[in-house]
Each structure stands twice: as structure tokens, then as C-alpha cells.
Design an enzyme around this catalytic site. Structure first.
Site, PDB file in Angstrom:
ATOM      1  N   MET A  63       0.820  -1.213   0.000  1.00  0.00           N
ATOM      2  CA  MET A  63       0.000   0.000   0.000  1.00  0.00           C
ATOM      3  C   MET A  63       0.854   1.263   0.000  1.00  0.00           C
ATOM      4  O   MET A  63       2.047   1.239   0.288  1.00  0.00           O
ATOM      5  CB  MET A  63      -0.916   0.017   1.222  1.00  0.00           C
ATOM      6  CG  MET A  63      -1.955  -1.094   1.243  1.00  0.00           C
ATOM      7  SD  MET A  63      -3.025  -1.023   2.693  1.00  0.00           S
ATOM      8  CE  MET A  63      -4.024   0.432   2.335  1.00  0.00           C
ATOM      9  N   HIS A  64       0.214   2.381  -0.309  1.00  0.00           N
ATOM     10  CA  HIS A  64       0.689   3.743  -0.064  1.00  0.00           C
ATOM     11  C   HIS A  64       1.800   4.258  -0.973  1.00  0.00           C
ATOM     12  O   HIS A  64       2.034   5.468  -1.031  1.00  0.00           O
ATOM     13  CB  HIS A  64       1.176   3.912   1.385  1.00  0.00           C
ATOM     14  CG  HIS A  64       0.241   3.419   2.437  1.00  0.00           C
ATOM     15  ND1 HIS A  64      -1.070   3.846   2.538  1.00  0.00           N
ATOM     16  CD2 HIS A  64       0.410   2.511   3.435  1.00  0.00           C
ATOM     17  CE1 HIS A  64      -1.644   3.243   3.577  1.00  0.00           C
ATOM     18  NE2 HIS A  64      -0.768   2.425   4.119  1.00  0.00           N
ATOM     19  N   ASP A 105      -2.759  -5.047  -0.177  1.00  0.00           N
ATOM     20  CA  ASP A 105      -2.300  -6.325   0.386  1.00  0.00           C
ATOM     21  C   ASP A 105      -3.112  -6.772   1.587  1.00  0.00           C
ATOM     22  O   ASP A 105      -3.483  -7.947   1.695  1.00  0.00           O
ATOM     23  CB  ASP A 105      -0.796  -6.289   0.697  1.00  0.00           C
ATOM     24  CG  ASP A 105      -0.376  -5.123   1.577  1.00  0.00           C
ATOM     25  OD1 ASP A 105      -1.242  -4.349   2.038  1.00  0.00           O
ATOM     26  OD2 ASP A 105       0.837  -4.970   1.802  1.00  0.00           O
TER      27      ASP A 105
END
Length: 499
Positions: free
Chosen positions: A81-82, A240
């Protein structure tokens, strides 16, 4: 026999799973790629490495499984992520991706909360501004690399970029978009208000789709290179943790998951986005449409255990360390450990706090220290469990995945500290299996993710809490929770002495 493929784009490697209609993994392949850390706090990767290694892994998994490539009917994605992938108008990456574990953006986080306001930010995104999120990274590039920012046409997250390169279709799905700090998670739309308050052009934000959406097929030249049919259906996929939740069957009220990898996660299903946790836990859109999940994070979970072994017992196997640690009594003979090696996330969003051993005695052995580390990791995760339970959620059981599910000793400690039965899965494949399940539903194998989970998820063992041990751990947990407040100021003073 038909197959689907789940692609899990992790921080250290991409893992590809080939899965049949019964949920059995018929092939898997992992390809690592480098991490770039040019200075302290920086963590970056080259997006081209992701694409290249994903294609290698896809080619290898099909070849080694020795199947007819035409039998693969769909694929989907899970990913870290991110991470910020900034693209120009031609769809080319303007710089290396800035990852979730990059901590250079402390000033940008303060700027976000000052200009938007903490309460307003929480009401829109349900999350605090933390260094790991995408929005602070965009502001950092705007401030420190203005010439690149001016060339920016859009941004994507890691797995969405790989999907774009394989299909030519550009989009971001909701479970990953929720981790950008730019999504109004209730309205499922980019927040114009946040963009305006921070002077970010809303046109930078890509189109949004559901995690389960069909987004196209493989580009013909890509299909040829990896040895698959150009008719393979591609589905958007999920973050995820969202895909890990799908793979663990976290798809209805009362279902909860504990994942212990490098970091640790406690994740619970939520049907609405109406609860108010004041930012103490994360609140994200699920990969299951029109649902959410609550998530608490321990930054150094498995990493703490790896650090202990690497630093003090490098010659001893992990299994032997765990076995010997289990011989130490509950509470490790009066020794507590807080797993704050790289700061902490839940419930203390504190990048500067550091770990402690409390109660060291001359009689303690290295196995007591190992036991204390194992217990400290679960105590930290239990802080998230307690927050979720206090919201009124019932936890009939907790599915354990990752390193914490690989030994009975770990599972029993979880059951006792969480005071909840723990499910160990027979075929635990993490987020990659969740991605494969999205593809399986998209290809029409199942009517819903829940129906798919009923086939794919198989429980091997249920570990019940031991009541005497659970009561003992409740007493220890009360002591553990006092350590953060009593060491915070000391750690602040020690910062200037660290390299």
C-alpha cells in the site's frame, strides 16, 4: 482444468500463484527486486523492476506448472500500500517510487493536519496523517522536486502501476485509494476539499474502480512475452491487507485476522464507515464492494523476533528459538518487551518511541528474552484487538496468518493473550490467494467472494485459549500498557545520541 493467477507485489519480491477451481495452489514463483535507501528514512523502488520481475514470475509459473497457457482464464493483483508512483502524460514514471515505509514526510504530515484540520481529515478519510500514506509523499515531491511535480499527470500505487503496464488501462481501486489520505471513504470519491486546501490539482487523481472490476485483457505483446493468451481477463485487485483478508475469509461481521510478518496487523471486517475510532486504528475500504475493514498495525512484529535472533542467536534456527522460548514460563520470569524498534503505529502513532526490555534480572536466560519478545509482539497487537472489541465487535475467532501461524507455540500465545480461539489455515497463501479469489469470482467460478472463501479457505486447526494462562496474561497486559507513557520522555531525550 481452468486456472486463475494471483499476483502479490510485496516490498521485497513479487509472488505469483497459479490456483485451480478447488483453491489448490498448482504453481508459485517468487522474484525479488532491490530496495533503495539513499539516506536515513528514505525507502524507494524502481517501478520498472516491479514490471520486469512480475513478467518473469508469470512466465516461470506457467512454464514450471507445465499447463496449457490457454487454461488460465483470469488474473488479479494484490500489492504493497501507499507507495507513490508519479507519472507524466505518457504514462512514464518520473522518479523512483516512494514506499510505505519511507519516513521523510513528518513535516508534510503536520502541514496536512494544520491546513485541513485533524477533525476534518478524520471525518473525510477516517485516518490520521502518517508518514506512510501517499498524500504526504505527493506534498514532499511538490516541495522538494518542483520540476518533477510540474511534469506530473497522475499518480498510481504500486500494483496499479504494474496492472497499467500489463493492460494499458489506468485506474486505482478503492481499497488502495483509501490509503492515500485523499479518498472520501464513505462517498468513494476523491476529496475535492482536501485537494483544494492543500493546493493539489484534483486532476492528478486517477479514475476509481471496484477491486472486483474487470479492467481489460493483457496487451498482446505482454501476453506473448509471458506466454499467456491475450484473452486472459484482468481484474483490478486490492491492497495487500484487503486481499489478505479475502484469503482468510474476513468477509462478514465477527470475522477478524491477525497477520504477523515484518510488521503485524489486526484486521476486522466492518459493514459501515460510521464508527469513530478517532484515528487510533486505520479505517479502509475493503476489496469486497461496499464494505470496510478496521486495522491496527504493529510496525516491528516479526521484525522484532528477527532482530533478536540475528543479533543474539544467529547460529540457532528459528524453530529452535521458538521451542526453547516456550520452555520459559508465562511472563518470561518477569521480563517484558515493547516492540518499538522502528517506532509504533497503533495505538501510539509515534515514529520516535523505541523498544524496551523491562525487568531484566541476572537470572534471565536468552530464552527468557526470546519469550519476552514473542509475548511483547502479541501484547502490542492486543492493543488493536482491545480497541476493536471496545467498539462493540464480537470476535468469535481470529484467523492467524504469516509467521505467527507457523508454530503451535505462537498460536497458543495468541489465543491466550487475545483470549479468543485462533484459526490456523491449511493452505495459507496470504494476499496472493485473495487476489486469485477476486479473479476466480470475476471469471464466474463463484457468485460471491463469500462463496469462493467457503471453498478456498480450509481451517486446519482451532487453538482454544487456556483460561489460567489468559487470566495471567491479562495481568501482564495491564503492566505492559504502562510502559509507553513511562518511557516516551526518556526516548525523546535519547534521540540526540542516536546515529
Amino acid at each position: 482444468m481452468e486456472y486463475v493467477i494471483g499476483i502479490d507485489l510485496g516490498t521485497s519480491a513479487v509472488k505469483v500463484l497459479l490456483v485451480d477451481r478447488n483453491g489448490q495452489v498448482r504453481g508459485e514463483w517468487t522474484e525479488p527486486y532491490p530496495l533503495y535507501q539513499p539516506q536515513s528514512g528514505y525507502s524507494e523502488q524502481n517501478p520498472e523492476d516491479w514490471v520486469e520481475k512480475t513478467m518473469v514470475a508469470l512466465r516461470q509459473v506457467v512454464q514450471t506448472a507445465n499447463i496449457d497457457p490457454r487454461s488460465v482464464c483470469g488474473l488479479s493483483f494484490s500489492g504493497q500500500m501507499h507507495g507513490l508512483v508519479l507519472l507524466n502524460e505518457k504514462g512514464e514514471a518520473l522518479r523512483k517510487a516512494v514506499l510505505w515505509n519511507d519516513t521523510r514526510t513528518a513535516n508534510e504530515c503536520r502541514e496536512i493536519e494544520e491546513r485541513v484540520g485533524v477533525d476534518r481529515l478524520l471525518s473525510i478519510t477516517q485516518n490520521r496523517a502518517l508518514e506512510g500514506f501517499t498524500l504526504p509523499k505527493i506534498l514532499w515531491v511538490k516541495k522538494h522536486e518542483p520540476q518533477l511535480y510540474q511534469q506530473a499527470y497522475t499518480f498510481l500505487l504500486p500494483k496499479d502501476y504494474v496492472r497499467f503496464r500489463l493492460t494499458g488501462q489506468m485506474a486505482m481501486e478503492y481499497s488502495d485509494a483509501a490509503g492515500t489520505l485523499l479518498l472520501d471513504i464513505r462517498k468513494k470519491a476523491w476529496s475535492r476539499e482536501i485537494c483544494e486546501l492543500l493546493d493539489i490539482d484534483e486532476r492528478l487523481c486517477p479514475p476509481l474502480v471496484e477491486s472486483t472490476s474487470y479492467v481489460g485483457t493483457l496487451l498482446s505483446d505482454i501476453a506473448e512475452q509471458i506466454g499467456l493468451s491475450a484473452n486472459v481477463k484482468v481484474f483490478a485487485g486490492g491492497a495487500d491487507n484487503a486481499c489478505g483478508a479475502i484469503g482468510a475469509g474476513i468477509l462478514s461481521e465477527g470475522t477478524t485476522m491477525c497477520s504477523i510478518g515484518t510488521s503485524g496487523v489486526v484486521l476486522a471486517y466492518e459493514q459501515t464507515a460510521t464508527k469513530d475510532f478517532a484515528g487510533k486504528v486505520h479505517y479502509f475500504n475493503h476489496a469486497k464492494p461496499n464494505s470496510y475493514y478496521i486495522m491496527g498495525v504493529t510496525l516491528a512484529a516479526g521484525y522484532s523476533f528477527d532482530w533478536l535472533k540475528r543479533t543474539f542467536m544467529p547460529e540457532i534456527s528459528f524453530s529452535e528459538v521458538i521451542h526453547q522460548a516456550a520452555e520459559s514460563p508465562i511472563g518470561a520470569n518477569g521480563l517484558l518487551f515493547t516492540p518499538y524498534l522502528v517506532g509504533e503505529r497503533t495505538p501510539h502513532a509515534d515514529a520516535h518511541i523505541r523498544a524496551s526490555f523491562i525487568g531484566i534480572d541476572a537470572s534471565h536466560t536468552k530464552w527468557d528474552f526470546a519469550r519476552a519478545v514473542m509475548e511483547g509482539i502479541i501484547f502490542s497487537l492486543n492493543e488493536s484487538v482491545e480497541i476493536i472489541k471496545r467498539s462493540g465487535k464480537k470476535m468469535k475467532s481470529i484467523v492467524s496468518i504469516g509467521g505467527g501461524a507457523k508454530s503451535h507455540e505462537w498460536l497458543q500465545i495468541q489465543a491466550n493473550i487475545f483470549h479468543t480461539p485462533i484459526e490456523k489455515l491449511k493452505n495459507e497463501q496470504g494476499p496472493g490467494l485473495g487476489a486469485a479469489m477476486i479473479a476466480a469470482c470475476g471469471c464466474g467460478w463463484f457468485e460471491s467472494l463469500e462463496e469462493c472463501a467457503a471453498t478456498f479457505k480450509q481451517v486446519e486447526q482451532l487453538v482454544e485459549p487456556q483460561e489460567d494462562a489468559a487470566q495471567r496474561y491479562q495481568e501482564l497486559f495491564h503492566v505492559y500498557r504502562q510502559i509507553y507513557a513511562q518511557t516516551k520522555e526518556i526516548n525523546e531525550q535519547l534521540k540526540k545520541f542516536r546515529n
